[in-house]
Design an enzyme around this catalytic site. Structure first.
Site, mmCIF file in Angstrom:
data_model
loop_
_atom_site.group_PDB
_atom_site.id
_atom_site.type_symbol
_atom_site.label_atom_id
_atom_site.label_comp_id
_atom_site.label_asym_id
_atom_site.label_seq_id
_atom_site.Cartn_x
_atom_site.Cartn_y
_atom_site.Cartn_z
ATOM 1 C CD GLN A 9 -3.308 0.181 2.282
ATOM 2 O OE1 GLN A 9 -3.175 -0.771 2.685
ATOM 3 N NE2 GLN A 9 -4.236 1.279 2.586
ATOM 4 C CB SER A 88 2.730 -4.791 3.889
ATOM 5 O OG SER A 88 1.345 -4.748 4.711
ATOM 6 C CG LEU A 89 -1.319 -5.191 -0.766
ATOM 7 C CD1 LEU A 89 -2.442 -6.198 -0.957
ATOM 8 C CD2 LEU A 89 -1.452 -3.854 -1.331
ATOM 9 N NE ARG A 113 -3.012 -7.924 4.172
ATOM 10 C CZ ARG A 113 -2.178 -7.022 4.361
ATOM 11 N NH1 ARG A 113 -2.570 -5.998 3.508
ATOM 12 N NH2 ARG A 113 -1.030 -6.775 5.053
ATOM 13 C CG HIS A 195 2.184 -4.666 9.317
ATOM 14 N ND1 HIS A 195 2.078 -6.139 9.106
ATOM 15 C CD2 HIS A 195 1.926 -3.878 8.257
ATOM 16 C CE1 HIS A 195 1.704 -6.259 7.678
ATOM 17 N NE2 HIS A 195 1.643 -4.863 7.278
ATOM 18 C CD GLN A 244 1.658 -9.385 5.815
ATOM 19 O OE1 GLN A 244 0.107 -8.997 5.664
ATOM 20 N NE2 GLN A 244 2.167 -9.775 4.794
#
Length: 291
Positions: A9, A88-89, A113, A195, A244
């Protein structure tokens, strides 16, 4: 060894993916399939939307995922990953690229998500901040000294960490970081504390969706955010993917491990060039390219 990395992102921009749609029949087919799966024309927002429209979490995450995954698929026989990782993503994009997830399942999970994270953001005021010019251990110590929830969330490169947590705790931490010698500590324009423990409601919701999804044996290992190590076992990949959302992104450590394991060229697949820049800061000798 060829390593392929996938952004998260923040890499989105207006017009992203439009050239792929217009110049590749395969890309057009996949984008249209994505519109059907999502139930709205995400392509309209990606190609013509404003920065504000693109910034909505429910749009951003699928948009970055689609740009990355469809670009990888249009590379054809040139796309031969020997190791993959995503920020991440981007880990979901990496898992489609190495055959762990199908395109359809990857997109559905990314969409779920995004919506779960959006909901979690609305429960308590929370945010993230970038801290520049401090050693990792100092950032961790400062976070631990603050009342309230604030943790190290993204280890992007040496001297660049992102912290995450309750808004008041992050604001206090920023002041303490500056007092500890940080060059900068600035609040980021994000929807919430990704996170961090603040994402626990989203993690629970996403866990059910991940458990219900088929994960295949990958064609090459993925270096996961949670462990920063090569993982090829589909059950272990699943477990790490669930953790995660509330755990830090160990990007620095992942890149260092990939280099130690023989990565000779890192190719960034998706919008922007953020990861290539970070990789060059992690290791000045690393060769990087953009797909």
């Amino acid at each position: 060894m060829k390593a392929y990395v996938f952004p998260g992102q923040g890499a989105q921009f207006t017009g992203m993916g439009k050239d792929l749609y217009e110049n590749s029949a395969l890309a057009k087919e996949l984008f249209e399939k994505a519109n059907e799966i999502l139930g709205f024309r995400i392509t309209d927002i990606m190609f013509e939307g404003t920065a504000e429209e693109l910034k909505e979490t429910k749009v951003t995450q699928p948009a970055v995922f689609l740009h990355s995954v469809i670009l990888a698929k249009t590379l054809g026989d040139d796309f031969k990953p020997e190791m993959v990782a995503g920020h991440s993503l981007g880990e979901f994009s990496a898992l489609v690229a190495n055959g762990t997830l199908s395109f359809e399942d990857g997109l559905k999970l990314v969409s779920q998500r995004a919506l779960a994270m959006q909901k979690a953001c609305e429960i308590t005021p929370s945010t993230m901040a970038a801290v520049l010019g401090l050693a990792d251990n100092i950032v961790e110590e400062v976070c631990a000294s603050i009342d309230g929830i604030v943790v190290a969330a993204n280890y992007n490169c040496p001297g660049q960490l992102v912290i995450s947590g309750e808004t008041t705790a992050v604001e206090k931490a920023c002041e303490a970081m500056k007092a500890a010698g940080a060059k900068r500590a600035l609040i980021l324009p994000v929807g919430g504390a990704f996170h961090s423990p603040m994402m626990e409601p989203a993690r629970e919701e996403l866990a059910a969706a991940i458990e219900a999804t088929t994960f295949s044996t990958p064609i090459c290992p993925v270096y996961q955010n949670v462990t920063a190590n090569a993982v090829s076992d589909s059950n272990e990949i699943k477990k790490n993917l669930i953790i995660q959302l509330t755990a830090p992104v160990k990007w620095t450590q992942s890149v260092q491990q990939m280099i130690a394991d023989g990565a000779t060229l890192f190719t960034e697949v998706g919008p922007g060039k953020v990861l290539a820049g970070l990789i060059n800061k992690i290791d000045k000798e690393a060769a990087t390219a953009n797909a």
